[in-house]
Design an enzyme around this catalytic site. Structure first.
Site, PDB file in Angstrom:
ATOM      1  N   ASP A  16      56.956  -8.378   1.305  1.00  0.00           N
ATOM      2  CA  ASP A  16      56.487  -7.574   0.176  1.00  0.00           C
ATOM      3  C   ASP A  16      55.420  -8.382  -0.546  1.00  0.00           C
ATOM      4  O   ASP A  16      55.553  -9.588  -0.723  1.00  0.00           O
ATOM      5  CB  ASP A  16      57.616  -7.164  -0.753  1.00  0.00           C
ATOM      6  CG  ASP A  16      58.510  -8.314  -1.182  1.00  0.00           C
ATOM      7  OD1 ASP A  16      58.327  -8.803  -2.319  1.00  0.00           O
ATOM      8  OD2 ASP A  16      59.387  -8.708  -0.397  1.00  0.00           O
TER       9      ASP A  16
ATOM     10  N   GLU B 158      64.683  -5.707 -12.544  1.00  0.00           N
ATOM     11  CA  GLU B 158      65.119  -7.109 -12.629  1.00  0.00           C
ATOM     12  C   GLU B 158      65.257  -7.624 -14.052  1.00  0.00           C
ATOM     13  O   GLU B 158      65.742  -8.737 -14.256  1.00  0.00           O
ATOM     14  CB  GLU B 158      64.115  -8.010 -11.899  1.00  0.00           C
ATOM     15  CG  GLU B 158      63.838  -7.645 -10.456  1.00  0.00           C
ATOM     16  CD  GLU B 158      62.777  -8.543  -9.844  1.00  0.00           C
ATOM     17  OE1 GLU B 158      62.923  -9.781  -9.908  1.00  0.00           O
ATOM     18  OE2 GLU B 158      61.782  -8.000  -9.304  1.00  0.00           O
TER      19      GLU B 158
END
Length: 299
Positions: free
Chosen positions: A5, A91
């Site tokens: 990613d 997150e």
């Protein structure tokens, strides 16, 4: 399947070399919050496409209105083709509760689902166990945990095992991932994620089909699910996870449930939203969520 990613930190990527190194999937950061766009999104997308890599996009969630963030994400990737599920990267707690964080993720996911997108959550093991509650744990998971052979999470479709990988064609470190085939978007998947989230909520409140069994969270509106739908009767004063699902579904369809948001309590604001929804669907305006109203909410 091996994957990486990337974001704007990875510049001048040689995607042909990346593919030749054994990488099959590349996730590209598209957006963050309600204002940030990856300035390299288009060039990274074009490079990955030309190299024949499978492509996915992710959005980094901040503590904003989740619908606005979802709209920002979809706007940035409009016209771009994806092979993999659309990822909600969560997150940051930002002094919010588990309920608030999970509710925002659910609303973000529901908005994407209502726009025909298959979704996935990305987060790390600790955040998932601490800040993600059962209202969203039926959404497929891509989980990060470094320095271990397997993550703590049991059910996952992606595993990010390093943030310091070295891949030919990329200058500097890059995240390394292992993906299961479920990361791909199904060409004609029978799974309806709205139905799946409803089945999950039904199981949490203890409603069962006629044989006394829980529903399978498979997203398929089968006989058993229809049997349970016929039993649903929710009205003002109720306080449970099915109410939360109703609130989240109403909000995703454009009907505000008031400032507290999806708090799982069927109060005056939720009652008003239900009535407005019923009027919009030509139903009796009684504020009671029964068979006909649930059927419309599932569409």
């Amino acid at each position: 399947m091996k994957g990486i990613d990337i974001s704007s930190y990875q510049q001048n990527v040689d995607f042909v070399k990346v593919k030749n190194s054994g990488i099959e999937i590349v996730y590209i950061k598209a957006t963050e919050g309600i204002t940030y766009n990856n300035p390299l999104l288009e060039s990274q997308y074009n490079g990955a496409m030309e190299a024949g890599l499978k492509i996915g996009f992710y959005h980094y969630v901040k503590a904003n209105d989740p619908i606005l963030e979802a709209k920002h994400f979809l706007s940035a990737i409009a016209g771009l083709s994806a092979d993999c599920k659309y990822v909600i990267d969560v997150e940051e707690a930002s002094e919010r509760t588990t309920t608030q964080i999970s509710s925002n993720v659910r609303l973000f996911a529901n908005y994407l689902i209502s726009n025909g997108k298959e979704v996935c959550i990305y987060t790390n093991d600790n955040f998932y166990s601490t800040y993600i509650d059962n209202s969203v744990k039926n959404i497929p998971l891509w989980v990060a945990h470094y320095g271990v052979a397997k993550p703590d999470a049991i059910n996952y479709i992606g595993f990010q095992y390093s943030s310091s990988g070295i891949v030919n064609g990329i200058n500097g470190p890059v995240d390394l991932d292992e993906f299961k085939s479920a990361i791909f978007i199904g060409p004609s998947s029978p799974i309806n994620l709205v139905v799946q989230s409803f089945q999950h909520a039904i199981n949490l409140v203890g409603l069962r089909e006629k044989n006394g069994n829980m529903l399978v969270d498979d997203g398929i509106k089968c006989t058993y699910t229809n049997e349970v739908i016929a039993k649903v009767l929710v009205n003002k004063g109720a306080h449970n996870e099915l109410v939360r699902w109703i609130q989240q579904r109403l909000v995703s369809l454009g009907f505000s449930v008031g400032k507290p948001g999806s708090d799982s309590y069927f109060g005056p604001n939720t009652l008003l939203a239900v009535k407005k929804f019923q009027v919009s669907r030509g139903l009796k305006q009684d504020g009671i969520v029964g068979l006909l109203t649930i059927t419309q909410l599932l569409k």
